[in-house]
Design a protein around this motif. Structure first.
Motif, PDB file in Angstrom:
ATOM      1  N   HIS A 177      -2.419  -5.904   4.904  1.00 41.73           N
ATOM      2  CA  HIS A 177      -1.167  -5.736   4.010  1.00 41.73           C
ATOM      3  C   HIS A 177      -0.895  -4.716   3.257  1.00 41.73           C
ATOM      4  CE1 HIS A 177      -2.797  -7.121   0.011  1.00 41.73           C
ATOM      5  NE2 HIS A 177      -3.657  -6.853   0.636  1.00 41.73           N
ATOM      6  N   HIS A 178      -1.557  -3.667   3.413  1.00 45.90           N
ATOM      7  CA  HIS A 178      -1.310  -2.477   2.630  1.00 45.90           C
ATOM      8  C   HIS A 178      -0.230  -1.654   3.512  1.00 45.90           C
ATOM      9  CE1 HIS A 178      -5.351  -3.495   1.255  1.00 45.90           C
ATOM     10  NE2 HIS A 178      -4.748  -2.878   0.037  1.00 45.90           N
ATOM     11  N   GLY A 179       0.804  -1.349   2.675  1.00 46.78           N
ATOM     12  CA  GLY A 179       2.118  -0.566   3.300  1.00 46.78           C
ATOM     13  C   GLY A 179       1.195   1.186   3.846  1.00 46.78           C
ATOM     14  N   SER A 180       0.503   1.345   3.072  1.00 51.81           N
ATOM     15  CA  SER A 180      -0.160   2.874   3.191  1.00 51.81           C
ATOM     16  C   SER A 180      -1.270   2.860   4.492  1.00 51.81           C
ATOM     17  CB  SER A 180      -0.787   3.203   1.930  1.00 51.81           C
ATOM     18  OG  SER A 180      -1.865   2.331   1.836  1.00 51.81           O
ATOM     19  N   ASN A 181      -1.297   1.619   5.072  1.00 54.36           N
ATOM     20  CA  ASN A 181      -2.319   1.588   6.219  1.00 54.36           C
ATOM     21  C   ASN A 181      -2.601   2.917   7.145  1.00 54.36           C
ATOM     22  OD1 ASN A 181      -3.569   0.726   8.954  1.00 54.36           O
ATOM     23  ND2 ASN A 181      -4.197  -1.079   7.753  1.00 54.36           N
ATOM     24  N   THR A 182      -3.479   3.463   7.099  1.00 51.16           N
ATOM     25  CA  THR A 182      -3.782   4.719   8.351  1.00 51.16           C
ATOM     26  C   THR A 182      -5.024   4.220   9.007  1.00 51.16           C
ATOM     27  OG1 THR A 182      -5.082   5.693   6.615  1.00 51.16           O
ATOM     28  CG2 THR A 182      -2.733   6.196   6.510  1.00 51.16           C
ATOM     29  N   PHE A 183      -5.364   3.087   9.076  1.00 53.04           N
ATOM     30  CA  PHE A 183      -6.745   2.749   9.876  1.00 53.04           C
ATOM     31  C   PHE A 183      -6.704   2.991  11.128  1.00 53.04           C
ATOM     32  CE2 PHE A 183      -9.908  -0.204  11.063  1.00 53.04           C
ATOM     33  CZ  PHE A 183     -10.964   0.005  10.384  1.00 53.04           C
TER      34      PHE A 183
ATOM     35  N   ALA B 109      -7.136   1.779  14.866  1.00 53.40           N
ATOM     36  CA  ALA B 109      -7.480   0.609  15.543  1.00 53.40           C
ATOM     37  C   ALA B 109      -6.365   0.669  16.763  1.00 53.40           C
ATOM     38  CB  ALA B 109      -7.129  -0.699  14.708  1.00 53.40           C
ATOM     39  N   LYS B 110      -6.975  -0.075  17.921  1.00 50.29           N
ATOM     40  CA  LYS B 110      -6.316  -0.033  19.011  1.00 50.29           C
ATOM     41  C   LYS B 110      -4.742  -0.921  18.939  1.00 50.29           C
ATOM     42  CE  LYS B 110     -10.453   0.757  21.516  1.00 50.29           C
ATOM     43  NZ  LYS B 110     -11.544  -0.295  22.044  1.00 50.29           N
ATOM     44  N   ALA B 111      -5.051  -1.934  18.132  1.00 48.49           N
ATOM     45  CA  ALA B 111      -3.850  -2.721  17.801  1.00 48.49           C
ATOM     46  C   ALA B 111      -3.791  -3.112  16.323  1.00 48.49           C
ATOM     47  CB  ALA B 111      -3.951  -4.093  18.791  1.00 48.49           C
ATOM     48  N   LYS B 112      -2.673  -3.363  15.854  1.00 43.04           N
ATOM     49  CA  LYS B 112      -2.569  -3.536  14.434  1.00 43.04           C
ATOM     50  C   LYS B 112      -1.595  -4.633  14.225  1.00 43.04           C
ATOM     51  CE  LYS B 112      -3.556   1.050  12.149  1.00 43.04           C
ATOM     52  NZ  LYS B 112      -2.722   1.942  11.133  1.00 43.04           N
ATOM     53  N   PHE B 113      -1.549  -5.338  13.016  1.00 42.80           N
ATOM     54  CA  PHE B 113      -0.547  -6.143  12.511  1.00 42.80           C
ATOM     55  C   PHE B 113      -0.664  -5.789  10.968  1.00 42.80           C
ATOM     56  CE2 PHE B 113       0.920  -9.581  10.033  1.00 42.80           C
ATOM     57  CZ  PHE B 113       2.231  -9.834  10.648  1.00 42.80           C
ATOM     58  N   VAL B 114       0.210  -5.261  10.540  1.00 42.33           N
ATOM     59  CA  VAL B 114       0.192  -4.847   9.072  1.00 42.33           C
ATOM     60  C   VAL B 114       1.485  -5.474   8.410  1.00 42.33           C
ATOM     61  CG1 VAL B 114       0.382  -3.070   7.496  1.00 42.33           C
ATOM     62  CG2 VAL B 114      -0.852  -2.758   9.332  1.00 42.33           C
ATOM     63  N   ASP B 115       1.349  -6.432   7.278  1.00 44.23           N
ATOM     64  CA  ASP B 115       2.573  -6.861   6.458  1.00 44.23           C
ATOM     65  C   ASP B 115       2.491  -6.450   5.200  1.00 44.23           C
ATOM     66  OD1 ASP B 115       4.573  -8.426   5.503  1.00 44.23           O
ATOM     67  OD2 ASP B 115       4.197 -10.084   6.107  1.00 44.23           O
ATOM     68  N   LYS B 116       3.122  -5.483   4.887  1.00 45.99           N
ATOM     69  CA  LYS B 116       3.249  -5.027   3.642  1.00 45.99           C
ATOM     70  C   LYS B 116       3.948  -5.733   2.553  1.00 45.99           C
ATOM     71  CE  LYS B 116       7.354  -1.939   3.167  1.00 45.99           C
ATOM     72  NZ  LYS B 116       7.801  -0.692   3.004  1.00 45.99           N
TER      73      LYS B 116
ATOM     74  N   ALA C  86       3.309  -9.122   2.170  1.00 42.24           N
ATOM     75  CA  ALA C  86       2.280 -10.062   2.129  1.00 42.24           C
ATOM     76  C   ALA C  86       1.269  -9.711   0.822  1.00 42.24           C
ATOM     77  CB  ALA C  86       1.215 -10.291   3.064  1.00 42.24           C
ATOM     78  N   ALA C  87       1.502 -10.646  -0.268  1.00 43.10           N
ATOM     79  CA  ALA C  87       0.803 -10.271  -1.402  1.00 43.10           C
ATOM     80  C   ALA C  87      -0.728 -10.078  -1.139  1.00 43.10           C
ATOM     81  CB  ALA C  87       0.702 -11.506  -2.409  1.00 43.10           C
ATOM     82  N   ALA C  88      -1.211 -11.016  -0.244  1.00 39.24           N
ATOM     83  CA  ALA C  88      -2.685 -10.890  -0.118  1.00 39.24           C
ATOM     84  C   ALA C  88      -3.056 -10.674   1.598  1.00 39.24           C
ATOM     85  CB  ALA C  88      -3.443 -11.735  -0.639  1.00 39.24           C
ATOM     86  N   ASN C  89      -3.988 -10.352   2.016  1.00 42.94           N
ATOM     87  CA  ASN C  89      -4.322 -10.492   3.642  1.00 42.94           C
ATOM     88  C   ASN C  89      -4.407 -11.731   3.848  1.00 42.94           C
ATOM     89  OD1 ASN C  89      -4.776  -8.246   5.751  1.00 42.94           O
ATOM     90  ND2 ASN C  89      -6.781  -9.797   6.157  1.00 42.94           N
ATOM     91  N   CYS C  90      -4.848 -12.519   2.976  1.00 44.17           N
ATOM     92  CA  CYS C  90      -5.319 -13.981   3.334  1.00 44.17           C
ATOM     93  C   CYS C  90      -3.759 -14.874   3.379  1.00 44.17           C
ATOM     94  CB  CYS C  90      -5.946 -14.830   2.052  1.00 44.17           C
ATOM     95  SG  CYS C  90      -7.607 -14.231   2.127  1.00 44.17           S
ATOM     96  N   GLU C  91      -2.814 -14.224   2.893  1.00 46.01           N
ATOM     97  CA  GLU C  91      -1.440 -15.049   3.274  1.00 46.01           C
ATOM     98  C   GLU C  91      -1.033 -14.804   4.537  1.00 46.01           C
ATOM     99  OE1 GLU C  91       1.323 -13.963   0.049  1.00 46.01           O
ATOM    100  OE2 GLU C  91       3.021 -14.117   1.365  1.00 46.01           O
TER     101      GLU C  91
END
Lengths: 311, 311
Positions: free
Chosen positions: B102-108, B110-117, B119-124
């Motif tokens: 859920h980090h908008g700055s995500n640079t990880f 990985a072959k596939a990604k789901f990023v929702d900036k 979301a207050a928490a990844n658990c959300e």
């Protein structure tokens, strides 16, 4: 007791309201009073809020301009007992038409009542009430109601918080309430005096009963030296219970020379009320109080002995 | 980028998962990892959580028994960059199949990604993911997810909290998560060391720039005398900014002899990142850092001068 639908019809049927808060007003009683006043204005009713000594941190709550009218109806919000009205409100005792409250222990004298002890805050009741009236949740009303709900739940941390509380807060956020401002003002701002006081109080921390009890104190001397007002002493009682391993936190505040007001906060089935009853006090299972006469050393020793016997 | 429906199908189509958290794991990365592991078990998949140094306060999080299997699929949760994996996870870099974050700055990588900036928490995110799978929110899963959401939002206090966050938390409460226990453990418990540290740090508080800046510090000497570990130093940086009237709070931590790590927290449009850039550091607008060499007196003077120019 009325149901919420009847409360809505009552408010529509009457006019010219005096809305009473409890003394030493907090976010829930003030948020309730101002929200109700704004809601009544929407349906064409006049009202004024009768309160006493609004802490400066609540000055952001939206207020209506003063209106001229002769009182016809008196409503109390978040007032659990007659004795909790301010000294400037004694003329209202016995003359309250409607009491809206969320304290299970409510004994307030009123012609009609709505008490929901499962509501985390009185403002949670008002949100549901407004849904049963022709009242739009404006930005101002949302700010009032969110203030009451967040302060009475320690920002959704206390055990009174229910799933319903969270959903009401979510709706208020949909209506655009200023959570960032409110949460910062309510939960992340301390005066310089408060910081000085906490520092002084940390220095008084004592442990007893194998670390299961922690005791802090303030004395008249300390308070005078720090130049701190009584309204800045709020919240001290929660400090000692926070410590890992502590089951009972005791806060001693010297109110007059050699006269201490004792606040007891407990964890995990330790009954604070039973503890305080030994000194003629009482309260709730997790939060209770009493008063003890004597100098700092004597009173501390009494409490240490009692705690070691009790735990 | 995948959508949530595709993530759900991906998880159903693969097996034998290694689930990676970030280093210095917090409630959100651990809650996410354990919840995902429990959810995968429900649909007949094997998994293990790869993490490092779980703080003792998180020991209550439910864990599956160790399972024997050869890894086929690697998923990361709440990891924003390769460098944030623990040193025990370097072999995974470049080999991660799916990154959920859920980090908008995500640079990880990985072959596939789901990023929702949003979301207050990844658990959300995981709560919504499980709704798209044949996964029941059990009491254990609810506890994991609530832990992540409450810790990443400061118990619904930080500005990342949305109405949606509140509704997800409400649903987790419907599923019976132990909010009382979790909130007490996460937000109302301090170790005795922490109390001693705060007391010592309060004694170092200095104001400058007409009270608009507050500075606190810890030194190697102080830490040694108090016998405090590095993991107990968390949270200090939020202390000076809390003070009424303070726009910039600076925390100086001596990490090595005459070498200070500086944390800056700001309010109301004061840019912490710009301030730290003067010393070769950076970060977010409201929270940034840098390092400065020199003894306590010299470094303090540098910061005071910079703050007085800056504010």
């Amino acid at each position: 007791m009325m149901n919420l639908y009847e409360v809505a019809r009552f408010l529509e049927a009457h006019d010219n309201y005096d809305i009473l808060t409890h003394a030493y007003p907090d976010g829930d009683t003030l948020g309730s009073a101002f929200a109700l006043s704004l809601a009544l204005a929407q349906i064409g009713k006049k009202s004024r809020v009768i309160t006493t000594g609004i802490p400066s941190s609540f000055k952001y709550l939206p207020k209506l301009d003063e209106q001229e009218f002769e009182t016809q109806t008196v409503v109390s919000v978040d007032v659990a007992a007659d004795s909790l009205l301010g000294s400037n409100m004694s003329q209202y005792i016995g003359k309250v038409d409607l009491c809206i409250d969320h304290h299970g222990s409510n004994t307030f004298t009123a012609k009609a009542k709505f008490v929901d002890k499962f509501a985390a805050a009185n403002c949670e009741i008002l949100y549901k009430l407004f849904q049963r009236m022709d009242v739009k949740i404006t930005h101002d009303i949302a700010n009032c109601l969110y203030t009451g709900i967040s302060t009475d739940t320690g920002c959704f941390r206390y055990t009174n918080t229910t799933a319903e509380t969270m959903r009401v807060a979510a709706s208020l956020m949909d209506f655009g309430c200023d959570t960032a401002y409110i949460n910062k003002a309510m939960f992340e701002t301390k005066t310089k005096n408060k910081i000085m006081l906490e520092r002084a109080v940390y220095d008084t921390m004592k442990y007893c009963a194998d670390g299961k009890c922690a005791i802090i104190h303030t004395t008249l001397d300390m308070i005078e030296k720090l130049g701190i007002g009584d309204d800045e002493m709020e919240g001290l009682a929660s400090i000692p219970r926070q410590i890992e391993g502590v089951l009972m936190g005791i806060t001693m505040r010297e109110k007059q020379k050699d006269f201490f007001k004792i606040s007891v906060r407990t964890n995990e089935n330790i009954n604070a009320s039973d503890f305080c009853a030994q000194f003629g006090g009482g309260g709730h299972p997790a939060a209770a109080g009493c008063t003890i006469e004597g100098d700092l050393k004597t009173v501390t020793e009494k409490l240490v002995k009692a705690a070691e016997r009790f735990l």
